[in-house]
Design a protein around this motif. Structure first.
Motif, PDB file in Angstrom:
ATOM      1  N   ILE A 143      22.396  12.775   5.185  1.00 35.33           N
ATOM      2  CA  ILE A 143      22.617  13.949   6.028  1.00 35.33           C
ATOM      3  C   ILE A 143      24.114  14.084   6.293  1.00 35.33           C
ATOM      4  O   ILE A 143      24.869  13.128   6.128  1.00 35.33           O
ATOM      5  CB  ILE A 143      21.851  13.855   7.367  1.00 35.33           C
ATOM      6  CG1 ILE A 143      22.232  12.572   8.120  1.00 35.33           C
ATOM      7  CG2 ILE A 143      20.346  13.929   7.142  1.00 35.33           C
ATOM      8  CD1 ILE A 143      21.616  12.471   9.511  1.00 35.33           C
ATOM      9  N   ASP A 144      24.538  15.278   6.700  1.00 35.76           N
ATOM     10  CA  ASP A 144      25.953  15.534   6.980  1.00 35.76           C
ATOM     11  C   ASP A 144      26.313  15.187   8.417  1.00 35.76           C
ATOM     12  O   ASP A 144      27.446  14.788   8.705  1.00 35.76           O
ATOM     13  CB  ASP A 144      26.279  17.013   6.733  1.00 35.76           C
ATOM     14  CG  ASP A 144      25.976  17.437   5.312  1.00 35.76           C
ATOM     15  OD1 ASP A 144      26.438  16.746   4.384  1.00 35.76           O
ATOM     16  OD2 ASP A 144      25.261  18.445   5.117  1.00 35.76           O
ATOM     17  N   MET A 145      25.361  15.382   9.324  1.00 30.12           N
ATOM     18  CA  MET A 145      25.609  15.123  10.738  1.00 30.12           C
ATOM     19  C   MET A 145      24.277  14.912  11.433  1.00 30.12           C
ATOM     20  O   MET A 145      23.215  15.196  10.868  1.00 30.12           O
ATOM     21  CB  MET A 145      26.348  16.303  11.381  1.00 30.12           C
ATOM     22  CG  MET A 145      25.521  17.588  11.429  1.00 30.12           C
ATOM     23  SD  MET A 145      26.396  18.963  12.226  1.00 30.12           S
ATOM     24  CE  MET A 145      27.571  19.349  10.944  1.00 30.12           C
ATOM     25  N   VAL A 161      30.352  12.434  19.532  1.00 27.36           N
ATOM     26  CA  VAL A 161      30.904  13.258  20.604  1.00 27.36           C
ATOM     27  C   VAL A 161      29.793  13.595  21.602  1.00 27.36           C
ATOM     28  O   VAL A 161      28.815  14.253  21.233  1.00 27.36           O
ATOM     29  CB  VAL A 161      31.499  14.565  20.045  1.00 27.36           C
ATOM     30  CG1 VAL A 161      32.063  15.425  21.171  1.00 27.36           C
ATOM     31  CG2 VAL A 161      32.571  14.278  19.004  1.00 27.36           C
ATOM     32  N   PRO A 162      29.887  13.128  22.862  1.00 32.79           N
ATOM     33  CA  PRO A 162      28.876  13.516  23.863  1.00 32.79           C
ATOM     34  C   PRO A 162      28.890  15.034  24.061  1.00 32.79           C
ATOM     35  O   PRO A 162      29.950  15.631  24.237  1.00 32.79           O
ATOM     36  CB  PRO A 162      29.337  12.789  25.130  1.00 32.79           C
ATOM     37  CG  PRO A 162      30.241  11.693  24.648  1.00 32.79           C
ATOM     38  CD  PRO A 162      30.911  12.235  23.416  1.00 32.79           C
ATOM     39  N   VAL A 163      27.707  15.642  24.025  1.00 34.33           N
ATOM     40  CA  VAL A 163      27.643  17.102  24.105  1.00 34.33           C
ATOM     41  C   VAL A 163      26.795  17.610  25.273  1.00 34.33           C
ATOM     42  O   VAL A 163      26.912  18.762  25.673  1.00 34.33           O
ATOM     43  CB  VAL A 163      27.117  17.720  22.787  1.00 34.33           C
ATOM     44  CG1 VAL A 163      28.140  17.545  21.675  1.00 34.33           C
ATOM     45  CG2 VAL A 163      25.780  17.119  22.375  1.00 34.33           C
ATOM     46  N   ARG A 164      25.931  16.735  25.824  1.00 33.32           N
ATOM     47  CA  ARG A 164      25.122  17.174  26.957  1.00 33.32           C
ATOM     48  C   ARG A 164      24.501  15.982  27.666  1.00 33.32           C
ATOM     49  O   ARG A 164      24.062  15.034  27.016  1.00 33.32           O
ATOM     50  CB  ARG A 164      24.010  18.107  26.483  1.00 33.32           C
ATOM     51  CG  ARG A 164      23.212  18.691  27.645  1.00 33.32           C
ATOM     52  CD  ARG A 164      21.954  19.373  27.213  1.00 33.32           C
ATOM     53  NE  ARG A 164      20.988  19.362  28.291  1.00 33.32           N
ATOM     54  CZ  ARG A 164      19.722  19.737  28.174  1.00 33.32           C
ATOM     55  NH1 ARG A 164      19.268  20.146  27.021  1.00 33.32           N
ATOM     56  NH2 ARG A 164      18.908  19.690  29.192  1.00 33.32           N
ATOM     57  N   CYS A 272      24.511  13.204  21.744  1.00 33.34           N
ATOM     58  CA  CYS A 272      25.795  13.135  21.039  1.00 33.34           C
ATOM     59  C   CYS A 272      25.671  13.800  19.664  1.00 33.34           C
ATOM     60  O   CYS A 272      24.672  13.593  18.966  1.00 33.34           O
ATOM     61  CB  CYS A 272      26.241  11.691  20.837  1.00 33.34           C
ATOM     62  SG  CYS A 272      26.716  10.833  22.342  1.00 33.34           S
ATOM     63  N   ALA A 273      26.676  14.562  19.307  1.00 29.89           N
ATOM     64  CA  ALA A 273      26.808  15.032  17.929  1.00 29.89           C
ATOM     65  C   ALA A 273      27.563  13.946  17.177  1.00 29.89           C
ATOM     66  O   ALA A 273      28.597  13.462  17.645  1.00 29.89           O
ATOM     67  CB  ALA A 273      27.577  16.349  17.884  1.00 29.89           C
ATOM     68  N   PHE A 289      29.714  21.618  13.467  1.00 32.77           N
ATOM     69  CA  PHE A 289      30.061  20.444  14.269  1.00 32.77           C
ATOM     70  C   PHE A 289      31.076  20.814  15.344  1.00 32.77           C
ATOM     71  O   PHE A 289      30.972  20.372  16.497  1.00 32.77           O
ATOM     72  CB  PHE A 289      30.613  19.326  13.382  1.00 32.77           C
ATOM     73  CG  PHE A 289      30.722  17.996  14.085  1.00 32.77           C
ATOM     74  CD1 PHE A 289      29.632  17.147  14.118  1.00 32.77           C
ATOM     75  CD2 PHE A 289      31.886  17.617  14.725  1.00 32.77           C
ATOM     76  CE1 PHE A 289      29.709  15.919  14.780  1.00 32.77           C
ATOM     77  CE2 PHE A 289      31.976  16.400  15.383  1.00 32.77           C
ATOM     78  CZ  PHE A 289      30.887  15.544  15.416  1.00 32.77           C
ATOM     79  N   GLU A 290      32.063  21.626  14.983  1.00 25.19           N
ATOM     80  CA  GLU A 290      33.058  22.076  15.967  1.00 25.19           C
ATOM     81  C   GLU A 290      32.380  22.860  17.081  1.00 25.19           C
ATOM     82  O   GLU A 290      32.736  22.720  18.252  1.00 25.19           O
ATOM     83  CB  GLU A 290      34.126  22.928  15.285  1.00 25.19           C
ATOM     84  CG  GLU A 290      35.079  22.139  14.409  1.00 25.19           C
ATOM     85  CD  GLU A 290      36.039  23.044  13.650  1.00 25.19           C
ATOM     86  OE1 GLU A 290      35.945  24.281  13.821  1.00 25.19           O
ATOM     87  OE2 GLU A 290      36.867  22.519  12.890  1.00 25.19           O
ATOM     88  N   LEU A 291      31.422  23.675  16.719  1.00 26.73           N
ATOM     89  CA  LEU A 291      30.692  24.454  17.720  1.00 26.73           C
ATOM     90  C   LEU A 291      29.985  23.537  18.708  1.00 26.73           C
ATOM     91  O   LEU A 291      30.026  23.762  19.922  1.00 26.73           O
ATOM     92  CB  LEU A 291      29.669  25.356  17.016  1.00 26.73           C
ATOM     93  CG  LEU A 291      28.690  26.109  17.916  1.00 26.73           C
ATOM     94  CD1 LEU A 291      29.423  27.174  18.709  1.00 26.73           C
ATOM     95  CD2 LEU A 291      27.593  26.736  17.092  1.00 26.73           C
ATOM     96  N   MET A 292      29.366  22.479  18.198  1.00 27.96           N
ATOM     97  CA  MET A 292      28.633  21.571  19.072  1.00 27.96           C
ATOM     98  C   MET A 292      29.555  20.729  19.946  1.00 27.96           C
ATOM     99  O   MET A 292      29.146  20.252  20.998  1.00 27.96           O
ATOM    100  CB  MET A 292      27.728  20.670  18.245  1.00 27.96           C
ATOM    101  CG  MET A 292      26.577  21.409  17.587  1.00 27.96           C
ATOM    102  SD  MET A 292      25.330  20.307  16.874  1.00 27.96           S
ATOM    103  CE  MET A 292      26.261  19.537  15.558  1.00 27.96           C
ATOM    104  N   GLU A 293      30.810  20.552  19.513  1.00 29.05           N
ATOM    105  CA  GLU A 293      31.756  19.757  20.308  1.00 29.05           C
ATOM    106  C   GLU A 293      32.143  20.441  21.609  1.00 29.05           C
ATOM    107  O   GLU A 293      32.514  19.791  22.576  1.00 29.05           O
ATOM    108  CB  GLU A 293      33.037  19.493  19.499  1.00 29.05           C
ATOM    109  CG  GLU A 293      32.919  18.384  18.481  1.00 29.05           C
ATOM    110  CD  GLU A 293      34.250  18.069  17.857  1.00 29.05           C
ATOM    111  OE1 GLU A 293      34.847  17.046  18.214  1.00 29.05           O
ATOM    112  OE2 GLU A 293      34.700  18.866  17.015  1.00 29.05           O
TER     113      GLU A 293
END
Length: 303
Positions: A143-145, A161-164, A272-273, A289-293
């Protein structure tokens, strides 16, 4: 050896257009430069490739044979360049994502919905698996992410990266109504029929560690594969369930379930992403990925 590939590019255009002048205009170079490239190629191959014609040039038999092969190769290159440009412009491509039921439903799905609306040409493949498996898929390049929940061991070569924030709670139904609106000691959990996720999940690992740290040893009555199923078991009064708040929110608000209160706060954890740092992502995957950050209140929180 084929020699200078630029000669074949010039040859392709002269042969296709039948004119040195038109080829020079198409390539944005001078006519003498075109003529010189053709001469160099003829010298290298030791054959004549063109005859002069009344209005331009035409291929010799040797030139025609060469053109049939060069044409296929050059057009394949042009198609490849076109595909790369489509990927760069998000007109095509594929993103491979790993996520659990929880992270997909309560975090990732809205992002995928908006991303797909804006970039419908991007194929999104989601592999549904718990956090440990998602991390393994990422390390193996399958997978990519991924979107995972803490706790997990952040291996070398991964960026998380913690996202929520998320919150674990215990919920019960009418069978356990006597526990409602009471401040309970964690020790009470040892007396209750508990419903937990299976052991191969980060949620279960987190709760086991938290309870053990507080001297609590539990033996769940049921161990289930999904949090949705835990809620269904609790609704049927089969026990007290441990779930992330999101799964039980609507049932708590409707009064069908209630949250048990304890004198020890269960620390919050995170979604986390996560991605590999061993190689670059595709343009589309990088965009997602940038969007999810971005945080939910970030002014850049948009596609």
């Amino acid at each position: 050896m084929t020699g200078n590939l630029e000669y074949y590019k010039v040859f392709y255009y002269v042969a296709r257009l039948g004119s040195v002048t038109r080829a020079a205009a198409e390539l944005s170079i001078s006519q003498p430069a075109v003529s010189q490239s053709i001469k160099q190629l003829e010298r290298q191959l030791e054959v004549q490739l063109f005859h002069r014609a009344a209005k331009g040039v035409r291929l010799t038999k040797e030139g025609q044979i060469l053109f049939e092969y060069v044409e296929k190769g050059y057009e394949q290159i042009e198609q490849g360049v076109g595909k790369v440009r489509q990927m760069r412009n998000f007109d095509m491509g594929e993103i491979r994502i790993g996520a659990s039921d929880m992270t997909l439903r309560y975090y990732l799905l809205p992002f995928l919905e908006r991303f797909h609306e804006k970039y419908p040409g991007i194929k999104i493949a989601v592999t549904n698996a718990p956090t440990p498996e998602t991390l393994r898929f990422l390390e193996e390049g399958r997978i990519d992410m991924g979107v995972v929940s803490t706790p997990f061991l952040e291996a070398a070569g991964l960026k998380a990266v913690p996202v929520r924030e998320i919150e674990d709670i215990f919920v019960g139904g009418r069978r356990f109504i006597s526990y409602k609106n009471k401040m309970l000691d964690l020790q009470e959990l040892e007396k209750l029929p508990l419903i937990f996720l299976e052991k191969n999940t980060s949620t279960r690992s987190y709760m086991d560690e938290f309870l053990l740290h507080n001297g609590i040893v539990v033996r769940p009555e049921f161990e289930l594969a999904t949090s949705d199923m835990i809620v269904q078991f609790v609704l049927r009064n089969l026990g007290v369930g441990c779930v992330v708040r999101d799964f039980a929110r609507e049932y708590i608000q409707s009064g069908l379930l209630f949250e048990l209160r304890f004198n020890k706060i269960i620390p919050k954890r995170s979604f986390c992403a996560v991605r590999s740092t061993r190689g670059p992502l595709s343009a589309a995957a990088e965009k997602l990925f940038e969007l999810m950050e971005y945080k939910e209140n970030d002014s850049q929180y948009c596609i």
